[in-house]
Design a protein around this motif. Structure first.
Motif, PDB file in Angstrom:
ATOM      1  N   HIS A  38     -11.895  -3.288   0.931  1.00 15.90           N
ATOM      2  CA  HIS A  38     -10.637  -3.726   0.308  1.00 15.90           C
ATOM      3  C   HIS A  38     -10.618  -3.432  -1.193  1.00 15.90           C
ATOM      4  CE1 HIS A  38      -9.843  -6.749   3.823  1.00 15.90           C
ATOM      5  NE2 HIS A  38      -9.639  -5.497   4.154  1.00 15.90           N
ATOM      6  N   ILE A  39     -11.777  -3.450  -1.828  1.00 11.99           N
ATOM      7  CA  ILE A  39     -11.830  -3.214  -3.280  1.00 11.99           C
ATOM      8  C   ILE A  39     -11.862  -1.714  -3.605  1.00 11.99           C
ATOM      9  CG2 ILE A  39     -13.233  -3.570  -5.368  1.00 11.99           C
ATOM     10  CD1 ILE A  39     -14.117  -6.273  -4.081  1.00 11.99           C
ATOM     11  N   LEU A  40     -12.594  -0.935  -2.797  1.00  9.32           N
ATOM     12  CA  LEU A  40     -12.860   0.459  -3.170  1.00  9.32           C
ATOM     13  C   LEU A  40     -12.231   1.482  -2.229  1.00  9.32           C
ATOM     14  CD1 LEU A  40     -16.601  -0.205  -3.939  1.00  9.32           C
ATOM     15  CD2 LEU A  40     -14.931   0.511  -5.655  1.00  9.32           C
ATOM     16  N   GLU A  41     -11.854   1.081  -1.050  1.00  4.82           N
ATOM     17  CA  GLU A  41     -11.317   1.977  -0.022  1.00  4.82           C
ATOM     18  C   GLU A  41     -12.066   3.304   0.084  1.00  4.82           C
ATOM     19  OE1 GLU A  41      -7.658   4.099  -0.082  1.00  4.82           O
ATOM     20  OE2 GLU A  41      -8.260   4.632   1.941  1.00  4.82           O
ATOM     21  N   ARG A  59     -10.186   6.137 -15.579  1.00  2.12           N
ATOM     22  CA  ARG A  59      -9.246   6.591 -14.545  1.00  2.12           C
ATOM     23  C   ARG A  59      -8.927   5.464 -13.567  1.00  2.12           C
ATOM     24  NH1 ARG A  59     -11.523  11.889 -11.723  1.00  2.12           N
ATOM     25  NH2 ARG A  59     -12.795  10.229 -10.790  1.00  2.12           N
ATOM     26  N   SER A  68     -16.757   7.477  -6.231  1.00  3.37           N
ATOM     27  CA  SER A  68     -15.313   7.247  -6.214  1.00  3.37           C
ATOM     28  C   SER A  68     -14.619   8.473  -6.802  1.00  3.37           C
ATOM     29  CB  SER A  68     -14.993   5.998  -7.047  1.00  3.37           C
ATOM     30  OG  SER A  68     -13.610   5.880  -7.239  1.00  3.37           O
ATOM     31  N   GLY A  91      -9.209   5.039  -4.405  1.00  5.98           N
ATOM     32  CA  GLY A  91      -9.767   5.054  -3.049  1.00  5.98           C
ATOM     33  C   GLY A  91      -9.380   6.304  -2.296  1.00  5.98           C
ATOM     34  N   GLY A  92      -9.846   6.383  -1.048  1.00  3.28           N
ATOM     35  CA  GLY A  92      -9.682   7.588  -0.250  1.00  3.28           C
ATOM     36  C   GLY A  92      -8.230   7.955   0.004  1.00  3.28           C
ATOM     37  N   GLN A  93      -7.391   6.963   0.285  1.00  4.29           N
ATOM     38  CA  GLN A  93      -5.986   7.252   0.593  1.00  4.29           C
ATOM     39  C   GLN A  93      -5.031   6.650  -0.434  1.00  4.29           C
ATOM     40  OE1 GLN A  93      -5.099   6.740   5.093  1.00  4.29           O
ATOM     41  NE2 GLN A  93      -6.793   5.376   4.665  1.00  4.29           N
ATOM     42  N   GLY A  94      -5.546   5.895  -1.389  1.00  2.00           N
ATOM     43  CA  GLY A  94      -4.682   5.259  -2.381  1.00  2.00           C
ATOM     44  C   GLY A  94      -4.557   3.755  -2.196  1.00  2.00           C
ATOM     45  N   TYR A  95      -5.412   3.159  -1.367  1.00  2.09           N
ATOM     46  CA  TYR A  95      -5.260   1.749  -1.017  1.00  2.09           C
ATOM     47  C   TYR A  95      -6.303   0.836  -1.654  1.00  2.09           C
ATOM     48  CZ  TYR A  95      -2.517   3.943   2.746  1.00  2.09           C
ATOM     49  OH  TYR A  95      -1.629   4.697   3.464  1.00  2.09           O
ATOM     50  N   ALA A  96      -7.016   1.312  -2.664  1.00  2.84           N
ATOM     51  CA  ALA A  96      -8.088   0.502  -3.249  1.00  2.84           C
ATOM     52  C   ALA A  96      -7.529  -0.642  -4.075  1.00  2.84           C
ATOM     53  CB  ALA A  96      -8.979   1.385  -4.103  1.00  2.84           C
ATOM     54  N   ALA A  97      -8.445  -1.480  -4.566  1.00  2.00           N
ATOM     55  CA  ALA A  97      -8.151  -2.547  -5.531  1.00  2.00           C
ATOM     56  C   ALA A  97      -7.420  -3.741  -4.935  1.00  2.00           C
ATOM     57  CB  ALA A  97      -7.396  -2.001  -6.749  1.00  2.00           C
ATOM     58  N   GLU A  98      -7.571  -3.968  -3.647  1.00  2.00           N
ATOM     59  CA  GLU A  98      -7.009  -5.200  -3.066  1.00  2.00           C
ATOM     60  C   GLU A  98      -7.987  -6.341  -3.355  1.00  2.00           C
ATOM     61  OE1 GLU A  98      -4.173  -5.942  -2.016  1.00  2.00           O
ATOM     62  OE2 GLU A  98      -3.209  -4.031  -1.549  1.00  2.00           O
ATOM     63  N   ASP A 132     -15.020   9.716  -1.478  1.00  2.00           N
ATOM     64  CA  ASP A 132     -14.994   8.265  -1.664  1.00  2.00           C
ATOM     65  C   ASP A 132     -15.977   7.665  -0.670  1.00  2.00           C
ATOM     66  OD1 ASP A 132     -12.653   7.536  -3.667  1.00  2.00           O
ATOM     67  OD2 ASP A 132     -12.042   9.263  -2.455  1.00  2.00           O
ATOM     68  N   LEU A 142      -8.804   3.724 -10.229  1.00  2.00           N
ATOM     69  CA  LEU A 142      -9.571   3.877  -8.999  1.00  2.00           C
ATOM     70  C   LEU A 142      -8.614   3.698  -7.823  1.00  2.00           C
ATOM     71  CD1 LEU A 142     -13.056   2.333  -8.351  1.00  2.00           C
ATOM     72  CD2 LEU A 142     -11.296   2.283  -6.593  1.00  2.00           C
ATOM     73  N   SER A 192     -13.891   6.391   2.180  1.00  2.00           N
ATOM     74  CA  SER A 192     -13.593   7.024   3.462  1.00  2.00           C
ATOM     75  C   SER A 192     -14.774   6.869   4.431  1.00  2.00           C
ATOM     76  CB  SER A 192     -13.322   8.514   3.260  1.00  2.00           C
ATOM     77  OG  SER A 192     -12.335   8.697   2.277  1.00  2.00           O
ATOM     78  N   TYR A 199      -6.583   0.275   6.577  1.00  2.00           N
ATOM     79  CA  TYR A 199      -8.027   0.428   6.342  1.00  2.00           C
ATOM     80  C   TYR A 199      -8.800   0.826   7.602  1.00  2.00           C
ATOM     81  CZ  TYR A 199      -6.968  -1.790   1.903  1.00  2.00           C
ATOM     82  OH  TYR A 199      -6.446  -2.081   0.677  1.00  2.00           O
ATOM     83  N   PRO A 257       0.837  -1.203   0.000  1.00  2.00           N
ATOM     84  CA  PRO A 257       0.000   0.000   0.000  1.00  2.00           C
ATOM     85  C   PRO A 257       0.871   1.251   0.000  1.00  2.00           C
ATOM     86  CG  PRO A 257      -0.328  -1.329   2.020  1.00  2.00           C
ATOM     87  CD  PRO A 257       0.821  -1.917   1.290  1.00  2.00           C
ATOM     88  N   SER A 288     -11.687   2.751 -13.918  1.00  2.00           N
ATOM     89  CA  SER A 288     -13.132   2.999 -13.946  1.00  2.00           C
ATOM     90  C   SER A 288     -13.376   4.331 -14.650  1.00  2.00           C
ATOM     91  CB  SER A 288     -13.661   3.033 -12.509  1.00  2.00           C
ATOM     92  OG  SER A 288     -14.996   3.480 -12.483  1.00  2.00           O
ATOM     93  N   ASN A 331       4.489  -0.947   5.106  1.00  2.00           N
ATOM     94  CA  ASN A 331       4.724  -2.370   5.344  1.00  2.00           C
ATOM     95  C   ASN A 331       4.715  -3.204   4.062  1.00  2.00           C
ATOM     96  OD1 ASN A 331       4.741  -1.999   8.202  1.00  2.00           O
ATOM     97  ND2 ASN A 331       2.519  -1.794   8.098  1.00  2.00           N
TER      98      ASN A 331
END
Lengths: 318, 318
Positions: free
Chosen positions: B253-256, A150, B147, A154-161, B131, A152, B258, B290, A73, A147, A82
């Motif tokens: 986890h997919i979209l993060e 663009r 998003s 997420g709020g802090q940059g941690y999306a798409a897990e 978000d 995607l 806020s 998260y 992340p 999407s 981490n």
């Protein structure tokens, strides 16, 4: 004068770099070992060396920007949190901040799987598709989501897990420590774990013959045995494919991509993996509006991260 | 001169309409029964009547646009595909096309749950949060995703079916016909089904006392009994909340996002539902990046669809 773009892939084993033009045509490449055990400063120095190496013989004025893909992340300030393959990486180190002090062209950083999605979107099997998901099935399962054209983030940059979706509550424990995730059911690690557990005492299989010992079994041996028609190996691949298919169904219902690309080491099995993935998706998506979503192999191979880093620069400077 | 915005909520039971200014302040409202059994033309005519009613006394020149929220998957051309609450709706009927012939201001249409997300984002508990996920837990489970400040619509406009994620492969059959979806595990319909099945022959519970007969049991009776402390009702609510929590973990986890907002009839149970949802989320999300994502009740209540339709107009005309 050609305008150049630098792409860097900071992996746990190798640091790789390329220089390309705006179309992704490679003009130079370099690589070295990461040796993360020597610490972040040493790794950063090697990254700087790789940048200098791929820029040898060109004016720095002609370099539009430097893109870096890194594992784990990464926040909007360029700090990696981490990273699983860079143990002990300092949480307050901004890679883009450090590069900004040394190089005149702007630098950008992104999660490697996110950048892979951007690379496939601009240069690979995702060209022209503005709603795209890239899934990498490897040691773990990760991904990137495009999407509406663009990334995607997420709020802090941690999306798409995407590998960390619960598909089987109470199921096997994932690398992240939680139970029943797609990654714990269908990654290369999971496939090898299942094979080892069963072959410890169980059925005879070409897998064991190929690997020599139970400890030597990897997802690759399972895949090779499956390609030879070994029934137990095929059973393991089908089981993983079923879970990958269910994971894609969830992504389809949540994100409605037009295309999904599958990359990563495990995907080298090809249709022996992708066909049962497609079968599960076809059986489990809601009809009829979600039909016709393509599930294809990613096309950029080993260079996906490098071209993704170049794509990041191109997108940021657009 | 005030600029007016019209919001229409086309439901299976009621057609409702409002007229607001650009801040969402309501200046007029009207409603009538939908009576979908009389056919699409009759429904459309009633919708036109509602628009005229809320526009009574204002110049049509001062109306900036008309927004319509409708159930079911809606494509970019304004056609609704097999809406569950409007049986027999013609697949080739474009509502915006029809309204365009009758009214001078432009009209826009969107899926009701997507518009609810837009409404909460602009006027409700999602203000200032770019978000954001809105989840409605009602007869079914639906949602809308914001998003990077924009509604996530997917390739054709069918994204955000957050209730149709597989959480329990081989689990109970969903309203959509597929197995093990969140909606089949935790919607009002699912809660009532579980209560009826158990109380047919099972434990004594305040639920049955309140409902009178097993057939009369609804998610509402289960919620009321849970609020009175009935142990079996609490068990049912906790079980549904656990699955809602797992569904939110996947979305996180997919979209993060806020922030996540929970609306819909079942959410009226309040913290008796939301507290165990939050507990599951806290236990099951990957740490630490998260952490801290807020899970709050939606705030616009019955008017969320109407204000969502107004938000759609505001966004489209921006």
């Amino acid at each position: 004068m050609t305008e150049w773009f630098i792409g860097i892939d900071l992996g746990g084993t190798l640091i790789r770099g390329i220089r390309t033009d705006g179309e992704g045509n490679k003009a130079a490449r370099a690589q070295c070992h990461t040796l993360p055990e020597e610490g972040a400063e040493a790794v950063l120095k090697r990254m700087v060396d790789i940048i200098n190496e791929v820029c040898a013989g060109v004016e720095m004025d002609s370099v539009a920007g430097i893109g870096v893909g890194a594992p784990g992340p990464i926040d909007h300030e360029g700090r990696i949190h981490n990273p699983p393959n860079l143990p002990g990486w300092p949480a307050d180190l901004s890679i883009t901040g450090a590069l900004g002090k040394l190089f005149q062209p702007p630098s950008f950083i992104g999660n490697d799987a996110n950048l892979a999605a951007m690379g496939e979107h601009r240069f690979g099997s995702g060209r022209g598709v503005d709603d795209l998901i890239y899934v990498t099935v490897s040691t773990g399962i990760g991904g990137g989501i495009i999407s509406g054209g663009r990334l995607l983030v997420g709020g802090q940059g941690y999306a798409a897990e995407v590998g960390h979706q619960v598909l089987l509550p109470g199921g096997p424990i994932c690398g992240c420590g939680k139970a029943g995730h797609l990654e714990a059911l269908a990654s290369g690690t999971a496939i090898a774990r299942e094979a080892r557990a069963a072959l410890e005492s169980g059925p005879t299989s070409l897998i064991l013959e190929m690997a020599g010992t139970v400890e030597n079994i990897s997802a690759k041996t399972v895949g090779l045995a499956a390609m030879e028609g070994d029934p137990f190996a095929l059973e393991l691949v089908n089981r993983a494919a079923m879970y990958i298919g269910l994971g894609l169904v969830n992504l389809i219902h949540i994100l409605e991509p037009s295309r999904i690309l599958i990359g990563g080491g495990v995907s080298k099995m090809g249709d022996i993996l992708l066909d049962p993935v497609r079968k599960t998706v076809n059986e489990q998506i809601m009809s009829p509006v979600y039909e016709g979503i393509e599930i294809l192999p990613a096309s950029l191979g080993e260079d996906v991260g490098l071209l993704g880093a170049v794509s990041l620069v191109l997108s940021e400077l657009q």
